[in-house]
Design an enzyme around this catalytic site. Structure first.
Site, PDB file in Angstrom:
ATOM      1  N   ASP A 260      -3.008  18.582  26.093  1.00  0.00           N
ATOM      2  CA  ASP A 260      -3.510  19.005  24.734  1.00  0.00           C
ATOM      3  C   ASP A 260      -2.269  19.806  24.034  1.00  0.00           C
ATOM      4  OD1 ASP A 260      -6.751  19.378  23.613  1.00  0.00           O
ATOM      5  OD2 ASP A 260      -4.850  19.242  22.317  1.00  0.00           O
TER       6      ASP A 260
ATOM      7  N   GLU B  39      -5.080  14.040  16.515  1.00  0.00           N
ATOM      8  CA  GLU B  39      -6.371  14.377  16.135  1.00  0.00           C
ATOM      9  C   GLU B  39      -5.950  14.827  14.578  1.00  0.00           C
ATOM     10  OE1 GLU B  39      -7.345  18.541  16.052  1.00  0.00           O
ATOM     11  OE2 GLU B  39      -9.536  18.205  16.393  1.00  0.00           O
TER      12      GLU B  39
ATOM     13  N   ASP C 153     -15.700  19.711  20.966  1.00  0.00           N
ATOM     14  CA  ASP C 153     -16.066  20.392  19.366  1.00  0.00           C
ATOM     15  C   ASP C 153     -17.358  20.042  18.621  1.00  0.00           C
ATOM     16  OD1 ASP C 153     -12.716  20.123  18.240  1.00  0.00           O
ATOM     17  OD2 ASP C 153     -13.826  22.032  19.058  1.00  0.00           O
TER      18      ASP C 153
END
Ligand code: ISL
Length: 566
Positions: A98, A249, A322
């Site tokens: 990430d 993202e 999330d």
């Protein structure tokens, strides 16, 4: 569409701190991921995305990197990371990191230097501006509540943070910053990382014009004109020439931008399609309107499929770190169980694109509401609670709102077995384990031929079948039975091969009538999956297997059928 090596991805997202503790500190770690690689291979996974494990004070669960090139001692060492890559590769599994490029931690050495000398070299690594008569430079807001500016000491200078104040935004207009980051990315690629999930990547460029006064309060930092040049350079100087797999993202781009972002020569290999994470039955706008919510979700889903077809592949997700769990977002409490969760899993696996699962999704882990604010661990939860009180809510109302929407529901420790703490740790876990681990855990489900885990394994096996894989990855998604409420049904069509995916999202039986089938003569060649068909989840030749769509099809409550058709 030109075939790429990562097109065979069956992905799985790991939130390492809640995955498996092996060094008895109550936190998950990289050796804990290694310990479960066989479980992940057993499920059929071939790509792991790990949420951040770099050095971090953990104000935002590692999305605040204090050192991009070290593994935080909480998670282990660089040797552990090296061993993880090697052990995963032995099982045909590749590792994605990430990458958080929009901001660092306020404890990063660069930022500490910037605070010492805002006018110096490192001061320009960040976005530091003069205030206006004791006020922040402008009225920009943070995604996590409050002003997007934090004053530096008692000076008249402020630094920008579009997330928490512990995450100062990097100045991507500064070529020195980009140079530093490119070097770091290339060193991780040299280390053996197969690719990246790129966090908040469409926020790198800020618009210091009058953006703050435009409609969207975040227009100043979201998909700002010119960001494409930054994303192109980032790709050209790092993962592009290596052919690494990248997932952006990205929120809120326009369909005509899709090609630039994830087309054949796009900035990224793919990007998340967040359609299914956006619909939540507990949102006031959908209260008592579940039928309408599913209709809206179906339309958005088919719109995504139409936009991408033949041009790009989205990364399909139902859960992530999330959002609350998919069961609580889509179903009423008494509807959440094997049938509803297995059915919604079919949409994750069989819509066009690259499927990613989130840890715990394949065993049906659930939200875990807290009785008191102090039981939460996410800094943004406390920001939101403060904002809700300022909006006039009582403490109880604010807590209820947090329990309804919190992303922390997805961060409870993985439930491996019925032992203490669900087998996650033999010490007090950093975050409490959902007490339902005695009923919901991997060990129990691996033994159970009728479990959700077994059904996910069956779905992934079908998804990977030589004669089906391309249909489900590249096939055109042709909606079916669109007038039938609370059904999401479609055919996947590629080179004359067809697979029908029929999902009943209601708790009632429904009948898909011949008249409503655009291709009634479609003959069923093989029943690939039926979530009512345990143990094999397919019962060829059984009475429930339709021979043709012309007969009309009865779907039981939350039934999902996947049919290979002529
Ligand atoms: O753009 C948004 C809404 O339109 C936001 O969704 C924003 O892109 C998103 O919140 C970014 O999330 C990521 O970055 C955060 C971190 O807290 C999240 O966990 C991560 O997924 C800051 O790094």
């Amino acid at each position: 569409m030109k075939k790429q090596w990562w097109h065979d991805t069956i992905g799985y997202q790991i939130f390492p701190r809640s995955f498996q503790d092996t060094d008895h500190d109550g936190n998950g770690d990289l050796p804990g991921v290694i310990a479960h690689l066989d479980d992940l291979a057993d499920l059929g996974i071939n790509t792991l995305w790990l949420c951040p494990f770099n050095c971090s004070p953990m104000w935002d669960s590692g999305y605040d990197a204090a050192d991009y090139e070290q593994v935080d001692p909480m998670f282990g060492s660089l040797d552990d990371a090296k061993r993880l890559i090697a052990e995963a590769r032995k099982r045909g599994i590749r590792i994605l990191m990430d990458l958080v490029l929009n901001h660092t931690s306020s404890e990063h050495a660069w930022f500490q230097e910037a605070l010492k000398d805002p006018e110096g070299l490192y001061g320009n690594y960040y976005i530091i501006r003069e205030g206006r008569e004791g006020l922040p430079p402008n009225r920009w807001r943070s995604f996590f509540g409050g002003s997007a500016w934090e004053r530096i000491g008692d000076s008249n200078r402020y630094y920008l943070h579009i997330f928490t104040k512990y995450q100062p935004d990097l100045n991507w207009e500064n070529p020195k910053v980009r140079q530093e980051l490119y070097g770091m990315i290339n060193r991780w690629l040299d280390f053996g990382i197969a690719g990246f999930r790129l966090d908040s990547i469409n926020h790198l460029k800020k618009d210091f014009g009058d953006a703050a006064d435009k409609g969207d309060p975040f227009s100043y930092c979201t998909n700002v004109s010119g960001i494409g040049d930054m994303l192109q350079e980032l790709k050209d100087r790092t993962y592009g020439p290596r052919g690494a797999f990248t997932i952006g993202e990205v929120n809120g781009i326009h369909p005509e931008q899709l090609e630039a972002y994830i087309g054949e020569n796009g900035y990224f290999s793919t990007m998340f399609d967040f359609t299914f994470t956006r619909y939540r039955i507990r949102d006031p706008q959908w209260a008592g309107r579940r039928r309408e919510m599913i209709r809206a979700c179906r339309e958005a889903c088919f719109q995504s499929q139409r936009t991408a077809y033949g041009r790009a592949l989205f990364c399909n997700v139902m859960e992530n770190h999330d959002t609350p769990r998919v069961g609580e977002r889509f179903f009423l409490p008494d509807q959440i169980g094997f049938f509803s969760l297995s059915m919604i899993g079919c949409l994750n696996l069989f819509l066009g694109g690259i499927p990613f699962l989130y840890q715990g999704q394949a065993i049906g882990m659930r939200d875990y509401p807290k009785a008191a604010l102090e039981e939460f661990r996410d800094f943004t939860t406390y920001n939101l609670y403060r904002d809700y009180l300022q909006e006039g809510m009582t403490g109880a109302e604010a807590l209820a709102r947090i329990n309804r929407d919190s992303r922390e529901h997805a961060r409870t420790p993985m439930q491996w077995n019925a032992e203490a703490n669900g087998g996650f740790s033999d010490k007090k876990p950093w975050f409490s384990v959902n007490p339902n681990y005695r009923e919901i855990n991997l060990e129990a489900q691996k033994q159970d031929p009728a479990s959700l885990y077994t059904f996910y394994k069956a779905m992934i096996a079908v998804r990977k079948r030589e004669d089906c894989r391309d249909v489900f990855l590249y096939g055109k998604t042709v909606p079916m039975y669109e007038e039938t409420d609370e059904v999401i049904a479609f055919e996947r069509v590629l080179d004359g091969k067809r697979a029908a995916v029929l999902c009943n999202l209601s708790g009632q039986e429904c009948f898909l009538e011949r008249e409503r089938c655009e291709e009634p003569e479609r003959r069923v060649r093989e029943l690939l999956l039926d979530n009512y068909g345990a143990p094999a989840f397919r019962n060829p030749g059984s009475s429930s297997t339709p021979r043709s769509l012309a007969e009309g099809i009865r779907l039981r409550p939350f039934q999902a059928l996947v049919l290979l058709c002529d």
